[in-house]
Design an enzyme around this catalytic site. Structure first.
Site, mmCIF file in Angstrom:
data_model
loop_
_atom_site.group_PDB
_atom_site.id
_atom_site.type_symbol
_atom_site.label_atom_id
_atom_site.label_comp_id
_atom_site.label_asym_id
_atom_site.label_seq_id
_atom_site.Cartn_x
_atom_site.Cartn_y
_atom_site.Cartn_z
ATOM 1 C CB SER A 149 -1.036 -0.034 1.271
ATOM 2 O OG SER A 149 -1.900 0.901 1.147
ATOM 3 C CG ASP A 183 -6.310 -2.336 -4.900
ATOM 4 O OD1 ASP A 183 -7.073 -1.530 -4.354
ATOM 5 O OD2 ASP A 183 -5.068 -2.842 -4.559
ATOM 6 C CG HIS A 191 -5.674 -2.074 -0.869
ATOM 7 N ND1 HIS A 191 -4.746 -1.611 -1.857
ATOM 8 C CD2 HIS A 191 -5.183 -1.514 0.192
ATOM 9 C CE1 HIS A 191 -3.760 -1.248 -1.185
ATOM 10 N NE2 HIS A 191 -3.997 -0.923 0.027
#
Length: 636
Positions: free
Chosen positions: A475, A561, A603
């Site tokens: 991330s 995502d 994600h």
């Protein structure tokens, strides 16, 4: 009928489609405006279609490229999968789920970040408050009254500022539901009395720029954790519930400099502050009736993470919790407030204490002289550490700590002689709110600098060397790792990135993306501020790719995502591979640049246990191959 079934039936009944009368007419001017707007949307749709087709071609090209490279790692990946299954089975009772539920909220963990999915709180047996997640955000709170099938859900709160995210929690004494509307730098709390669910929510303190606060309730007093004080770090303040405004807040307890507040618990008439200072956990305990004196309890030096008991006994004099670390399964402890003693509970967890590894806490001098904490794990008997493989973890964003929970897959690395290092760079929250402020907005480059000095310090202290060093991040941690790969690629040999944020500038320039406006308080607004445009451009990983000798990089991406879009990772991989190929013409053998595109998932990655193990095995196979580690003929 089961209450949950009734609940979802009523939620469905509570939302009616909006209808328009056939008598509605449009003026000619308005019709022309609509026509012009439709043409504009049509042109935008054509551009989006072309981009989609282009992305599909890139995806197919990447899938073909990955297939051509996978035989290099395939056998080793299968071998690691079997080893991981064995070691995870051994610690199955200690291993935390990828998804956990607390207080009606589902949480996902992703390399240091905790994300919420669904929120609900019961007020009474027949009244439920809940939020709905749409486009990665919750902005509305609804109330549903059970018992009457004709009753529709009613909105009781709506957040109009797109920078703010609404969540529901319940005070620890169970008397109030709190509506918490938070941005990255500001917050506002509303109270709902659980015994009077039909009353309108009441605001505690209206939001102000840079004012963060969180509310608990105890015996008609509001206990407020806030950065209201001059230091701008957390203090505990209190006020009577009838006069909740900040002009009435009085300080109860101030947190010392460089201390991170992990959590606060109210047990009986005592307050327990859970703190961390340069990695060491401690408890500060004081009476709510008389805050002085404060008892300080230092927790075991190996402990890196703490989890409070799910159901605290608020009328008891004991505080129960579990301690763990990335390489230490959870162990149960109990603190007796009457005796002022800490006890290890006599249960099955006490057998989990690991004595064959060592935890060391280092401080690397930053480029500006500020000391940056590093936590290091390795086998106690490890010799010649300057040639052992080193895996470095980093995050450094949103004021979030690196995840220090136990992960059984780390035990496999320790067994193979790896050194694990966690770099607590600025931008994260390891040393409090000021640590976050020191690495956000126009100070983002400091996190990259901190990571660089941490790596140099580890090597100087005898922990591995650049050709045996790998980085792992996910991330927003991808910004720091990508930035370091551009600035100092000679410090590392391999990188594993999971759903990484690498295209900061283009993302923050696109307000149509679901989180762009919310993220402006962390990264800045390059759309309206040329200063931020130039600043982000100067450190953005994608913008600063150049022909040079990069480390080998494996990026795992997920098609669904919505936080880190696949299109951005396709651009990054293509540009990076071209830069490596250009450098290869003059410098020799190119490094591996691989994009592993996984179908579905979001994600947070796979929720299926088998797929999760497969992903970890794939990462390990990549690291072992790229670092050219000798497994002594034990692998296929």
């Amino acid at each position: 009928m089961h209450r949950v079934v009734i609940l979802f039936q009523k939620i469905k009944l509570g939302f009616q489609p909006r209808c328009f009368s056939t008598a509605e007419t449009l003026s000619n001017s308005w019709a022309f405006h609509r026509f012009a707007k439709s043409c504009k949307h049509l042109e935008k749709g054509k551009r989006n279609l072309c981009q989609t087709l282009n992305n599909q071609e890139l995806v197919q090209a990447e899938l073909r490229y990955y297939k051509s490279k996978s035989p290099k790692y395939c056998k080793l990946e299968g071998w690691f999968k079997k080893r991981l299954e064995t070691i995870c089975d051994r610690y199955a009772s200690s291993n935390n789920s990828f998804v956990m539920a607390m207080n009606g909220i589902e949480y996902f963990e992703d390399d240091g970040c905790i994300y919420r999915k669904l929120q609900k709180e019961w007020a009474t047996d027949n009244s439920l408050f809940y939020t709905i997640l749409e486009k990665l955000q919750s902005h509305e709170v609804y109330r549903l009254l059970l018992g009457d099938p004709r009753t529709a859900s009613e909105m009781v709160y709506k957040e109009n500022d797109t920078r703010f995210f609404v969540e529901l929690t319940c005070t620890k004494d169970g008397n109030f539901i709190t509506i918490n509307s938070n941005s990255k730098t500001s917050s506002e709390v509303w109270l709902i009395d659980r015994m009077h669910p039909l009353e309108a929510p009441k605001v505690v303190q209206e939001r102000l720029p840079e004012l963060i606060y969180h509310v608990e309730h105890w015996k008609k007093q509001l206990y407020i954790l806030t950065n209201f004080a001059a230091t701008k770090d957390y203090e505990l303040m209190k006020t009577h519930i009838s006069s909740s405004g900040m002009q009435n807040w009085k300080t109860v307890y101030a947190i010392k400099e460089n201390h991170k507040l992990i959590d606060m618990e109210l047990v009986n008439d005592n307050c327990i502050m859970i703190l961390k200072c340069y990695g060491r956990l401690s408890l500060n305990v004081f009476s709510l009736k008389q805050p002085e004196p404060v008892k300080s309890i230092q927790l075991p030096s190996w402990a890196c993470a703490i989890e409070c008991e799910a159901y605290l006994r608020h009328k008891s004099d004991v505080f129960c919790f579990q301690l763990s670390s990335p390489v230490q399964p959870p162990v149960s402890f109990l603190y007796s407030m009457d005796e002022d003693e800490l006890y290890m509970e006599d249960d099955e967890t006490c057998l989990n204490i690991k004595k064959d590894y060592k935890v060391t806490r280092l401080k690397a001098p930053g480029m500006d002289g500020i000391l940056v904490p590093i936590t290091v794990f390795h086998k106690t008997t490890l010799n010649e550490m300057n040639d052992k493989p080193l895996l470095v973890h980093v995050y450094g964003a949103y004021g979030m700590d690196l995840n220090f929970d136990f992960k059984p897959e780390q035990m496999l690395l320790l067994k193979d002689g790896w050194i694990l290092a966690y770099c607590h760079v600025r931008g994260g929250g390891e040393l409090g709110l000021s640590w976050h402020r020191a690495g956000r907005l126009d100070k983002k480059h400091i996190g990259i600098d901190d990571l660089q000095v941490c790596l140099c310090h580890l090597h100087t202290m005898g922990y591995s060397n650049p050709r045996r060093t790998a980085l792992k991040a996910g991330s927003a941690g991808g910004v720091l790792v990508g930035g370091l790969c551009n600035a100092s690629p000679e410090l590392i040999r391999a990188v594993v990135l999971r759903a990484p944020f690498l295209d900061v500038l283009d993302t923050m320039l696109d307000p149509s993306l679901p989180l762009t406006q919310e993220e402006q308080e962390e990264w800045g607004n390059p759309l309206n501020d040329q200063r931020f445009f130039k600043y982000i451009q100067a450190y953005c990983p994608y913008q600063n790719i150049k022909p040079q000798n990069y480390p080998s990089i494996l990026i795992t991406a997920y098609r669904d995502d919505q936080r880190v879009l696949l299109s951005g990772l396709l651009k990054y991989t293509t540009k990076l591979r071209n830069a490596v190929a250009t450098n290869y013409i003059t410098m020799g053998e190119p490094q591996s640049i691989i994009l592993d595109i996984q179908p579905g998932d979001d994600h947070y990655g796979p929720t299926n246990w088998e797929q999760s193990l497969q992903e970890i095995a794939r990462h390990y196979a990549f690291l072992y191959k790229e670092l050219k580690l000798d497994l002594g003929g034990t692998h296929p």
